[in-house]
Design a protein around this motif. Structure first.
Motif, PDB file in Angstrom:
ATOM      1  N   GLN A 147     -63.291  12.101  -9.908  1.00 38.54           N
ATOM      2  CA  GLN A 147     -61.657  11.865  -9.608  1.00 38.54           C
ATOM      3  C   GLN A 147     -61.844  11.571  -8.076  1.00 38.54           C
ATOM      4  O   GLN A 147     -61.114  10.564  -7.578  1.00 38.54           O
ATOM      5  CB  GLN A 147     -60.890  13.106  -9.844  1.00 38.54           C
ATOM      6  CG  GLN A 147     -60.833  13.771 -11.086  1.00 38.54           C
ATOM      7  CD  GLN A 147     -59.658  12.394 -11.705  1.00 38.54           C
ATOM      8  OE1 GLN A 147     -58.397  12.280 -11.379  1.00 38.54           O
ATOM      9  NE2 GLN A 147     -59.987  11.812 -12.551  1.00 38.54           N
ATOM     10  N   THR A 151     -60.490   7.879  -6.938  1.00 33.97           N
ATOM     11  CA  THR A 151     -59.225   7.664  -5.628  1.00 33.97           C
ATOM     12  C   THR A 151     -59.985   7.118  -4.396  1.00 33.97           C
ATOM     13  O   THR A 151     -59.055   6.209  -3.714  1.00 33.97           O
ATOM     14  CB  THR A 151     -58.732   9.263  -5.394  1.00 33.97           C
ATOM     15  OG1 THR A 151     -59.934   9.896  -4.968  1.00 33.97           O
ATOM     16  CG2 THR A 151     -58.077   9.657  -6.544  1.00 33.97           C
ATOM     17  N   ILE A 276     -51.357   8.675 -11.506  1.00 35.33           N
ATOM     18  CA  ILE A 276     -51.782   8.256 -10.307  1.00 35.33           C
ATOM     19  C   ILE A 276     -50.748   7.924  -9.451  1.00 35.33           C
ATOM     20  O   ILE A 276     -49.660   7.368 -10.008  1.00 35.33           O
ATOM     21  CB  ILE A 276     -52.499   6.719 -10.608  1.00 35.33           C
ATOM     22  CG1 ILE A 276     -53.652   7.079 -11.737  1.00 35.33           C
ATOM     23  CG2 ILE A 276     -52.879   6.120  -9.294  1.00 35.33           C
ATOM     24  CD1 ILE A 276     -54.689   7.970 -11.349  1.00 35.33           C
ATOM     25  N   SER A 345     -54.743  11.437  -7.481  1.00 33.93           N
ATOM     26  CA  SER A 345     -54.948  11.476  -8.845  1.00 33.93           C
ATOM     27  C   SER A 345     -54.654  12.844  -9.371  1.00 33.93           C
ATOM     28  O   SER A 345     -55.335  13.755  -8.891  1.00 33.93           O
ATOM     29  CB  SER A 345     -56.288  10.839  -9.450  1.00 33.93           C
ATOM     30  OG  SER A 345     -56.384  11.186 -10.819  1.00 33.93           O
TER      31      SER A 345
END
Length: 826
Positions: A147, A151, A276, A345
């Protein structure tokens, strides 16, 4: 008499010269002078003594019996002699012990086994810590890593897109001159800028609009005084945030343009709830994609992540745990440059259970048993026999009679003991079968102890590392999104380079100056090109940067991006465009700049063309190598199917294989009118200077980005567990190797050499000196064996107390020290 006794040699004889000196038989020695005495005084007369009476006559004594000459001396005399011999032998032993090597750490036959045993105990404690530490259930670290990278990549792409849009607006303003028409300026920007929303040219003094087009522009979002500089910021509006670009114009005018902020949509796994977001501050959402996780726990996690990121770094926060589904909320935020936006996220990640503590306890318990077994095997089979042999050797070298209960099991120790028996006068033939015990080499017990340690290491490896890693599904999807992002960035680099080149050609044509080395250097500022040069009929006429890689092949017509097939050692990728005067402007892309995009991916990343040749590779690039197996299949699928991720074997192990196609769209360049140029008609024909040039751009590249990464390379709980297991196993193997190597190099080899020397002595060789090679028990045995050799060759005078180890070459080898005299001989 005392001097005579001290002059007696160690074998009981007395040197005649020394004896004479000791008894004072020296004719040349003058007697000491006697002082003169005075006259004696007169003495008084002695008194008369009484008469002594007559004594009775002595009785006659019986005659003594005669003693036979061959009879032993009386008991008192034999006992005294025996005690004297025992005292001499004991004195020899004490003197010898002071000269023998005394082992100190790390010397000594028992030190290696003790050190390794202590190492095994420490390793058992490490097993309890690393293998038995009970970890609570939680989110996989691979999920958080995935993650964070996702991002960060999306925020980087968004910021780069905003910067490119602002640079395009500035380029149009520069190209149209100092006093452009406001309407023409807005129309030119609208044609050159994708995702156009609206624009306005206004008077900075009166704050009134001079010209406007498209949607209303949020002029209030423009920052303070620009001072002629270009500025851009983002504002949240509707479903997509907008980018506000402001540029000062001559005549106290202000250009404000609003374009849509480019946010690449992601592939999301339908099996995993994920959202998102693009936020403006911690409380305002400007964009969202996904399942829409909007509950109190999600809002708190998003706010905490955005606050922690604080516009400077990527931050991940694990929020509330959903016990019913064994999941937890994970929010990750990454700042979008200095735009004041955050890419967030939010995912509902599965929880993984911790490890059991019993595995570490079991491994530690068995290892402690192995440590005890190692010490027993080595001490029973090697250490104790060598130490007993050392005591026997010292006794034999002192002239003492050694009583043995049986022959030792160690073959080397038995051979040395037999040599000591022969040197001491026991010439009986050796027959190992009489003892009923077969000799075993000392190395066998060391090898057996080493095998015990290695067997434990192998058992731990088999029992505790059989669990295969299981990647979460969303990690594969995140990898797919990142590969698509890298492919998009690679496409953008090629596309933007071609656009920059064609725009530069248009500016030079509009200015009527042509391409010159000075302006060409401006193209190198972006860092994507390694060389820019101008060709006239295939001949190089101007160049900036490094030497060209492109070969002598002709440049295609029009404008586009091309790979020179004639260069075989490196990929020579270049953008080209035709100038109005018929010359060609070429810019070669820097391979390092291209491959830096691939290094954003974890693991190995490659670029493969439609002919299945490797163009770029992050691990050991081989020019135009033909990949095989899963990589080749993935490249073929990427060139004919939409980008996606797929699980596939990677070098024989389970992993993630993701792929995406690289597309280079055509570049549309508006028609540029060439100004009139006064030149001689004979020099430049009219057909050579057309009135307008509309270059057509095309891409001849069909590439695919392929990423492969093993499952064992991810930060999974199983991988951490297996790493700890491998660490423990490796330490166990190292301790086993230390045990074997230390004994073999330091103890066993010298013992075998000493046993060979003992065999020579037992066979009658008394001339070969037995030299001590170690300062430990084996060295002490070697000294004693050489003492026995000297005693066998030269008699008992060479036993025990002779100073051998601590003396010098001039020392006398005698039992008693020699008495030195300052009396000169005759």
């Amino acid at each position: 008499m005392l001097l005579a006794a001290r002059a007696r040699k160690g074998d009981g004889t007395v040197n005649s010269t020394e004896a004479n000196v000791a008894l004072g038989d020296a004719p040349n020695v003058a007697p000491p002078a006697v002082p003169e005495l005075g006259p004696m005084p007169d003495l008084a007369p002695m008194p008369d003594l009484a008469p002594v009476p007559d004594l009775a006559p002595m009785p006659d004594l019986a005659p003594l019996p005669e003693t036979a000459p061959d009879e032993p001396p009386p008991a008192e005399e034999g006992t005294s002699r025996l005690r004297s011999e025992q005292a001499t032998s004991e004195w020899r032993r004490i003197a010898l012990e002071k000269q023998l090597p005394q082992p100190r750490f790390p010397a000594g036959v028992g030190v290696p086994s003790i050190v390794v045993a202590l190492g095994l105990v420490l390793l058992a404690a490490a097993c309890v810590v690393f293998l038995g530490g009970h970890q609570p259930q939680g989110v996989e670290a691979a999920t958080i890593d995935s993650q964070r990278r996702l991002t960060a990549d999306l925020a980087r792409e968004t910021n780069a897109s905003a910067g490119y849009a602002a640079a395009t607006v500035g380029e149009v303003v520069t190209r149209l001159g100092d006093t452009p028409d406001p309407v023409a300026l807005l129309n030119a920007i609208e044609g050159a800028t994708p995702r156009w929303r609206g624009g306005v040219v206004m008077d900075e003094v009166t704050q009134t609009a001079v010209a406007a087009t498209g949607e209303p522009v949020p002029v209030a979002a423009v920052p303070g005084p620009l001072d002629g500089q270009l500025s851009f910021t983002a504002v949240g509006a509707g479903a997509m945030p907008r980018l506000v670009i402001a540029q000062s114009l001559p005549g106290e005018r202000l250009l404000v343009v609003a374009v849509g902020l480019a946010i690449r949509p992601l592939y999301l796994d339908a099996r995993v709830p994920q959202t998102i977001l693009v936020t403006v501050g911690p409380d305002r959402i400007a964009y969202n994609q996904g399942t829409g996780l909007y509950n109190a726990a999600v809002v708190d996690a998003v706010r905490s992540a955005v606050t922690t990121a604080d516009g400077r770094r990527v931050a991940s926060v694990t929020g509330e745990t959903v016990a019913a589904r064994r999941t937890a909320i994970v929010a990750t935020a990454a700042p979008v440059g200095a735009l004041g936006l955050e890419v967030v996220s939010v995912i509902e990640a599965p929880l993984v259970a911790g490890t059991s503590a019993w595995s570490g306890v079991f491994a530690a318990g068995t290892l402690l048993g192995v440590a005890v077994l190692v010490v027993l095997m080595i001490w029973v089979g090697f250490v104790w026999p060598v130490r007993r042999l050392r005591q026997s050797a010292a006794a034999a070298a002192s002239g003492q009679v050694v009583a043995r209960s049986g022959k030792p099991r160690s073959a080397e120790v038995r051979r040395i003991a037999a040599a000591l028996d022969v040197a001491g006068g026991d010439v009986r033939p050796r027959d190992d079968r009489r003892e009923g015990r077969r000799a075993v080499p000392a190395a066998w017990c060391v090898v057996a102890a080493t095998l015990a340690v290695l067997a434990w290491s192998g058992g731990v490896l088999v029992a505790l590392s059989r669990t295969s890693p299981d990647l979460p599904a969303h990690v594969g999807v995140d990898t797919q999104n990142r590969v698509v992002g890298v492919a998009t960035s690679l496409s953008d680099m090629l596309h933007n380079g071609l656009t920059q080149l064609t725009q530069f050609a248009g500016q030079q044509a509009a200015a009527g100056t042509g391409a010159r080395p000075g302006p060409l250097a401006d193209l190198l500022d972006e860092g994507r090109f390694r060389s820019v040069y101008l060709l006239d009929a295939g001949r190089l006429v101007a160049r900036v940067g490094r030497e060209p890689l492109r070969g002598a092949t002709a440049v295609p017509s029009g404008s586009g991006v091309h790979l020179d097939e004639s260069v075989e050692r490196v990929p020579a990728v270049y953008a080209y465009t035709r100038l109005p005067d018929g010359r060609t402007l070429v810019a070669e892309f820097d391979v390092h700049a291209l491959i830096s995009l691939l290094r954003r991916l974890d693991g190995r990343a490659l670029v493969v063309d439609d002919r299945m040749r490797t163009i770029l590779d992050t691990e050991g690039y081989i020019a135009f190598h033909q990949p095989a197996g899963p990589v080749r299949q993935a490249a073929a699928l990427a060139l004919q199917a939409p980008s996606r991720a797929a699980g596939a074997p990677v070098d024989g192990a389970d992993g993630i294989l993701a792929y995406a196609a690289v597309t280079v769209p055509a570049v549309t360049v508006p028609a540029v009118t060439v100004p009139a140029v006064t030149v001689p008609a004979a020099a430049v024909p009219a057909a050579a200077v057309p009135a307008a040039v509309v270059p057509t751009a095309e891409s001849t590249l069909r590439w695919a980005v392929v990423s492969q990464r093993r499952a064992s390379d991810h930060r999974l709980a199983v991988n951490d567990w297996r790493t700890h297991v491998w660490l423990v196993v490796l330490l166990g193997v190292c301790l086993g190797g230390l045990l074997l190597g230390w004994h073999h190099l330091v103890l066993l080899r010298p013992l075998r050499v000493l046993a060979a020397a003992a065999d020579r002595l037992a066979s009658g060789d008394t001339k070969s000196v037995v030299s001590p090679s170690r300062h430990d028990e084996i060295g002490a045995i070697a000294v004693c064996l050489d003492v026995c050799r000297q005693a066998r060759a030269q008699g008992p005078v060479r036993l025990g107390g002779a100073p051998r180890m601590r003396g010098t070459a001039t020392d006398q080898t005698v039992v008693l020290p020699r008495v030195l005299s300052n009396v000169e001989g005759p």
